[in-house]
Design an enzyme around this catalytic site. Structure first.
Site, PDB file in Angstrom:
ATOM      1  N   HIS A 141       0.854  -1.176   0.105  1.00 27.09           N
ATOM      2  CA  HIS A 141      -0.109  -0.013  -0.248  1.00 27.09           C
ATOM      3  C   HIS A 141       0.974   1.328  -0.079  1.00 27.09           C
ATOM      4  O   HIS A 141       1.005   1.864   0.849  1.00 27.09           O
ATOM      5  CB  HIS A 141      -0.926   0.091   1.207  1.00 27.09           C
ATOM      6  CG  HIS A 141      -2.020   0.967   1.013  1.00 27.09           C
ATOM      7  ND1 HIS A 141      -3.469   0.322   1.210  1.00 27.09           N
ATOM      8  CD2 HIS A 141      -2.300   2.185   0.775  1.00 27.09           C
ATOM      9  CE1 HIS A 141      -4.482   1.511   1.060  1.00 27.09           C
ATOM     10  NE2 HIS A 141      -3.545   2.457   0.902  1.00 27.09           N
ATOM     11  N   GLU A 165      -4.644  -0.700  -5.280  1.00 23.05           N
ATOM     12  CA  GLU A 165      -4.771   0.438  -5.999  1.00 23.05           C
ATOM     13  C   GLU A 165      -3.703   1.004  -7.270  1.00 23.05           C
ATOM     14  O   GLU A 165      -3.111   1.675  -7.332  1.00 23.05           O
ATOM     15  CB  GLU A 165      -5.247   1.730  -5.401  1.00 23.05           C
ATOM     16  CG  GLU A 165      -6.429   1.852  -4.534  1.00 23.05           C
ATOM     17  CD  GLU A 165      -6.654   3.064  -3.973  1.00 23.05           C
ATOM     18  OE1 GLU A 165      -6.122   4.042  -3.854  1.00 23.05           O
ATOM     19  OE2 GLU A 165      -7.883   3.029  -3.724  1.00 23.05           O
ATOM     20  N   TYR A 208     -14.681   5.927  -4.245  1.00 28.60           N
ATOM     21  CA  TYR A 208     -14.807   7.227  -3.621  1.00 28.60           C
ATOM     22  C   TYR A 208     -15.808   8.330  -4.372  1.00 28.60           C
ATOM     23  O   TYR A 208     -16.733   8.690  -3.793  1.00 28.60           O
ATOM     24  CB  TYR A 208     -13.510   7.853  -3.194  1.00 28.60           C
ATOM     25  CG  TYR A 208     -12.982   7.050  -2.203  1.00 28.60           C
ATOM     26  CD1 TYR A 208     -13.082   7.134  -0.824  1.00 28.60           C
ATOM     27  CD2 TYR A 208     -12.223   5.948  -2.708  1.00 28.60           C
ATOM     28  CE1 TYR A 208     -12.452   6.553   0.310  1.00 28.60           C
ATOM     29  CE2 TYR A 208     -11.335   5.351  -1.609  1.00 28.60           C
ATOM     30  CZ  TYR A 208     -11.413   5.680  -0.153  1.00 28.60           C
ATOM     31  OH  TYR A 208     -10.701   4.752   0.556  1.00 28.60           O
ATOM     32  N   GLU A 245     -12.957  -0.684  -0.208  1.00 28.47           N
ATOM     33  CA  GLU A 245     -12.897   0.803   0.288  1.00 28.47           C
ATOM     34  C   GLU A 245     -13.843   1.597   0.132  1.00 28.47           C
ATOM     35  O   GLU A 245     -14.035   1.831  -1.100  1.00 28.47           O
ATOM     36  CB  GLU A 245     -11.275   1.500  -0.111  1.00 28.47           C
ATOM     37  CG  GLU A 245     -10.222   1.018   0.661  1.00 28.47           C
ATOM     38  CD  GLU A 245      -9.081   1.916   0.272  1.00 28.47           C
ATOM     39  OE1 GLU A 245      -9.073   3.155  -0.070  1.00 28.47           O
ATOM     40  OE2 GLU A 245      -7.811   1.187   0.226  1.00 28.47           O
ATOM     41  N   TRP A 298     -13.399   2.753   4.662  1.00 23.40           N
ATOM     42  CA  TRP A 298     -12.411   3.305   4.748  1.00 23.40           C
ATOM     43  C   TRP A 298     -12.514   4.541   5.632  1.00 23.40           C
ATOM     44  O   TRP A 298     -13.196   5.511   5.096  1.00 23.40           O
ATOM     45  CB  TRP A 298     -11.647   3.716   3.545  1.00 23.40           C
ATOM     46  CG  TRP A 298     -10.338   4.434   3.798  1.00 23.40           C
ATOM     47  CD1 TRP A 298     -10.265   5.749   4.063  1.00 23.40           C
ATOM     48  CD2 TRP A 298      -9.084   3.818   3.972  1.00 23.40           C
ATOM     49  NE1 TRP A 298      -8.712   5.998   4.390  1.00 23.40           N
ATOM     50  CE2 TRP A 298      -7.956   4.804   4.078  1.00 23.40           C
ATOM     51  CE3 TRP A 298      -8.776   2.382   3.793  1.00 23.40           C
ATOM     52  CZ2 TRP A 298      -6.797   4.493   4.544  1.00 23.40           C
ATOM     53  CZ3 TRP A 298      -7.190   2.339   3.935  1.00 23.40           C
ATOM     54  CH2 TRP A 298      -6.195   3.188   4.355  1.00 23.40           C
ATOM     55  N   GLU A 320      -3.136  11.043   5.623  1.00 17.99           N
ATOM     56  CA  GLU A 320      -3.851  11.183   4.488  1.00 17.99           C
ATOM     57  C   GLU A 320      -2.858  11.406   3.383  1.00 17.99           C
ATOM     58  O   GLU A 320      -3.017  12.511   2.689  1.00 17.99           O
ATOM     59  CB  GLU A 320      -4.938  11.830   4.544  1.00 17.99           C
ATOM     60  CG  GLU A 320      -5.936  12.235   3.351  1.00 17.99           C
ATOM     61  CD  GLU A 320      -6.127  10.677   2.539  1.00 17.99           C
ATOM     62  OE1 GLU A 320      -6.383   9.747   3.441  1.00 17.99           O
ATOM     63  OE2 GLU A 320      -6.154  10.748   1.355  1.00 17.99           O
ATOM     64  N   TRP A 321      -1.656  10.914   3.574  1.00 16.25           N
ATOM     65  CA  TRP A 321      -0.808  10.933   2.318  1.00 16.25           C
ATOM     66  C   TRP A 321      -0.251  12.409   2.079  1.00 16.25           C
ATOM     67  O   TRP A 321       0.209  13.112   3.114  1.00 16.25           O
ATOM     68  CB  TRP A 321      -1.356  10.272   1.159  1.00 16.25           C
ATOM     69  CG  TRP A 321      -1.465   8.820   1.332  1.00 16.25           C
ATOM     70  CD1 TRP A 321      -2.770   8.382   1.217  1.00 16.25           C
ATOM     71  CD2 TRP A 321      -0.777   7.586   1.567  1.00 16.25           C
ATOM     72  NE1 TRP A 321      -2.850   7.021   1.442  1.00 16.25           N
ATOM     73  CE2 TRP A 321      -1.511   6.622   1.524  1.00 16.25           C
ATOM     74  CE3 TRP A 321       0.783   7.868   1.725  1.00 16.25           C
ATOM     75  CZ2 TRP A 321      -0.857   5.444   2.046  1.00 16.25           C
ATOM     76  CZ3 TRP A 321       1.175   6.507   1.923  1.00 16.25           C
ATOM     77  CH2 TRP A 321       0.557   5.348   2.202  1.00 16.25           C
TER      78      TRP A 321
HETATM   79  C1  GBH Z   1      -7.588   5.529  -1.095  1.00 13.83           C
HETATM   80  O1  GBH Z   1      -7.322   6.005  -2.561  1.00 13.83           O
HETATM   81  C2  GBH Z   1      -6.282   5.085  -0.474  1.00 13.83           C
HETATM   82  O2  GBH Z   1      -6.380   3.696  -0.686  1.00 13.83           O
HETATM   83  C3  GBH Z   1      -6.312   5.338   0.909  1.00 13.83           C
HETATM   84  O3  GBH Z   1      -4.803   5.079   1.342  1.00 13.83           O
HETATM   85  C4  GBH Z   1      -6.597   6.899   1.049  1.00 13.83           C
HETATM   86  O4  GBH Z   1      -6.379   6.962   2.424  1.00 13.83           O
HETATM   87  C5  GBH Z   1      -7.927   7.041   0.668  1.00 13.83           C
HETATM   88  O5  GBH Z   1      -8.205   6.574  -0.519  1.00 13.83           O
HETATM   89  C6  GBH Z   1      -8.555   8.461   0.885  1.00 13.83           C
HETATM   90  O6  GBH Z   1      -7.801   9.266   0.204  1.00 13.83           O
HETATM   91  O7  GBH Z   1      -7.100  14.163  -8.578  1.00 13.83           O
HETATM   92  O8  GBH Z   1      -6.363  14.961  -6.358  1.00 13.83           O
HETATM   93  O9  GBH Z   1      -8.664  14.538  -6.822  1.00 13.83           O
HETATM   94  C7  GBH Z   1      -8.393   6.301  -3.088  1.00 13.83           C
HETATM   95  C8  GBH Z   1      -8.114   6.675  -4.444  1.00 13.83           C
HETATM   96  C9  GBH Z   1      -7.166   8.425  -5.824  1.00 13.83           C
HETATM   97  C10 GBH Z   1      -9.135   8.533  -4.868  1.00 13.83           C
HETATM   98  C11 GBH Z   1      -7.027   9.728  -5.732  1.00 13.83           C
HETATM   99  C12 GBH Z   1      -9.299   9.996  -5.094  1.00 13.83           C
HETATM  100  C13 GBH Z   1      -8.463  11.872  -6.434  1.00 13.83           C
HETATM  101  C14 GBH Z   1      -7.120  12.481  -6.662  1.00 13.83           C
HETATM  102  N1  GBH Z   1      -7.850   7.971  -4.627  1.00 13.83           N
HETATM  103  N2  GBH Z   1      -8.179  10.390  -6.361  1.00 13.83           N
HETATM  104  S1  GBH Z   1      -7.283  14.035  -7.157  1.00 13.83           S
END
Ligand code: GBH
Length: 440
Positions: free
Chosen positions: A122, A167, A294, A351, A397, A404-405
């Site tokens: 991950h 992912e 999401y 998730e 999730w 949160e990255w």
């Molecule tokens: C998850 O990814 C992850 O698995 C998890 O680690 C994380 O904490 C969680 O989402 C919440 O963020 O173009 O900037 O709007 C979800 C995949 C990829 C969904 C990026 C939203 C939007 C990026 N995400 N995407 S942006």
């Protein structure tokens, strides 16, 4: 909650999900340096340059955290394993302390009657592997297979399910094309190679686990519905490209042994030679497929180099991440995935969840918006199920507010509030509501 357990089939599983780097605290237990530590240290990448060195200190608090999972009435706990904790250099001698930790964590789940659903990767790649090219280097498939063997030798016999990679789109595109996650690369050639190698590594990991006699192996992909922002043929084509490199690339690679045309038109010139020969490995038989869902994106044509598109602000209510709330997309994905790619294979929503302000006031966190979000997405799961989609479970999730990255500790996704000074855990209203739905 509008839902209760008895509204779902008897064998339907409820779970909650976390990931290693986001909760454990990588400063502990001899874990090696990762690309997320490097990325966070480079100014401008992460809010306040925060990293996962302490995070939720789950490394020391896992027993109390697993009590929370059990007490809510969840069947399953989806967690991930840190490659750099297990093999600090990414290859070679394992870290005994790291192996011991996951051994204890596994037993702690089983003692509580929880089904362990493991993810092997991950996102926190050991830094020494990045120095050798990371996901650009084809050898990563063998490094990953070796790591798979080391950790599964120790805990594989007690896993309920295993997925190699969380992912793949994020690992490849978000990190190598958009540069919005570690290693923060923006390069089409690196992207194309990562898009392919991430699936090859997945396949080699599955083959390795099959050789070890392990079962209930799957893949976890993230899905984002692409809606054309306007009726122009250009924007409709742009949405098709977005859908191709975001969603269909991975499903098609895993289940059809091909990549979609609308993505190959930009990526093929940059793919490693002989890529067509890898589909036998990439398509190694799976027992289930997990979808992380999401939001959706509104996509319009843009006069820029391939993929020549842009995201447009949408009209629907948004979460604190600025993501539109669009439950219908979850139903649509479950149905499309089953009809076009996976057939009778069990599907899981691995998730789903949202960020909200979640202020702790007088010992409680009122997160009614999260309850509504989960309710609306569970409705979508039920609608898909009613049309015959074999969807077998749903994971929220996340268990805890966590790292949160790129957004650091600012965005809260947990059912349980974490005070990042004291590390105190406080179950939110959504936790209590789910507990009532699952146990009453
Ligand atoms: C998850 O990814 C992850 O698995 C998890 O680690 C994380 O904490 C969680 O989402 C919440 O963020 O173009 O900037 O709007 C979800 C995949 C990829 C969904 C990026 C939203 C939007 C990026 N995400 N995407 S942006």
């Amino acid at each position: 909650m509008r839902h209760k357990r008895s509204d779902f089939p008897q064998d339907f599983l409820f779970g909650t999900a976390t990931s290693s780097y986001q909760i454990e605290g990588h400063g502990q237990g001899g874990a090696g340096r990762t690309i997320w530590d490097d990325y966070a240290d480079t100014p401008g990448n992460v809010v306040r340059a925060e990293n996962g060195q302490r995070a939720c200190d789950h490394y020391n608090r896992y027993e109390a955290d697993l009590d929370l999972v059990r007490d809510a009435g969840f069947d399953c706990y989806r967690f991930s394993l840190s490659w750099a904790r297990i093999m600090p250099e990414g290859r070679g001698t394992p870290n005994a302390e790291g192996l011991d930790f996951y051994d204890r964590l596994t037993d702690a789940m089983l003692e509580r009657g929880l089904k362990p659903a493991a993810t092997l990767y991950h996102w926190e790649l050991p830094s020494p592997l990045q120095d050798m090219g990371g996901w650009r280097n084809r050898d990563i498939a063998e490094w990953f297979a070796d790591y798979t063997r080391v950790i599964m030798d120790r805990i594989g016999d007690r896993m309920w399910s295993v997925a190699p990679i969380n992912e793949p789109w994020c690992v490849a595109w978000l990190s190598h094309f958009m540069g919005l996650q570690a290693p923060g690369v923006r390069d089409i050639r690196a992207t194309a190679r990562a898009m392919h190698h991430v699936l090859l590594a997945h396949g080699r990991s599955i083959e390795t686990m099959r050789d070890m006699g392990l079962n209930n192996l799957g893949a976890v992909v993230n899905m984002e519905w692409a809606t054309a922002a306007d009726g122009s043929p250009e924007s409709v084509a742009a949405a098709t490209r977005y859908d191709a490199y975001y969603n269909r690339w991975f499903l098609s690679g895993l289940f059809k042994g091909a990549y979609p045309e609308a993505a190959l038109e930009g990526l093929e010139p940059h793919l490693p030679k002989g890529w067509q020969d890898d589909f036998a490995t990439i398509g190694a038989k799976l027992d289930w497929c997990g979808l992380n869902y999401y939001t959706r994106k509104l996509i319009a044509h843009d006069d820029t180099p391939w993929p020549a598109l842009k995201e447009v602000d949408g009209p629907l209510p948004k979460t604190l991440m600025g993501w539109e709330i669009y439950p219908q997309g979850l139903q649509d994905f479950l149905e499309r995935t089953a009809r076009k790619y996976t057939g009778d294979l069990p599907l899981y929503v691995t998730e789903n969840g949202m960020a909200s302000p979640d202020v702790l006031t007088d010992g409680t966190v009122q997160d009614e918006a999260r309850i509504a979000y989960i309710n609306d997405h569970l409705d979508a799961v039920q609608r898909a199920h009613a049309t015959g989609v074999p969807v077998k479970g749903y994971f929220v999730w996340s268990l805890l507010d966590n790292y949160e990255w790129s957004l650091g500790y600012e965005k809260r996704f947990g059912l349980v509030h974490v005070d990042f000074d004291t590390l105190a855990r406080t179950p939110k209203t959504s936790y209590h509501a789910l507990k009532h739905a699952l146990t009453a």
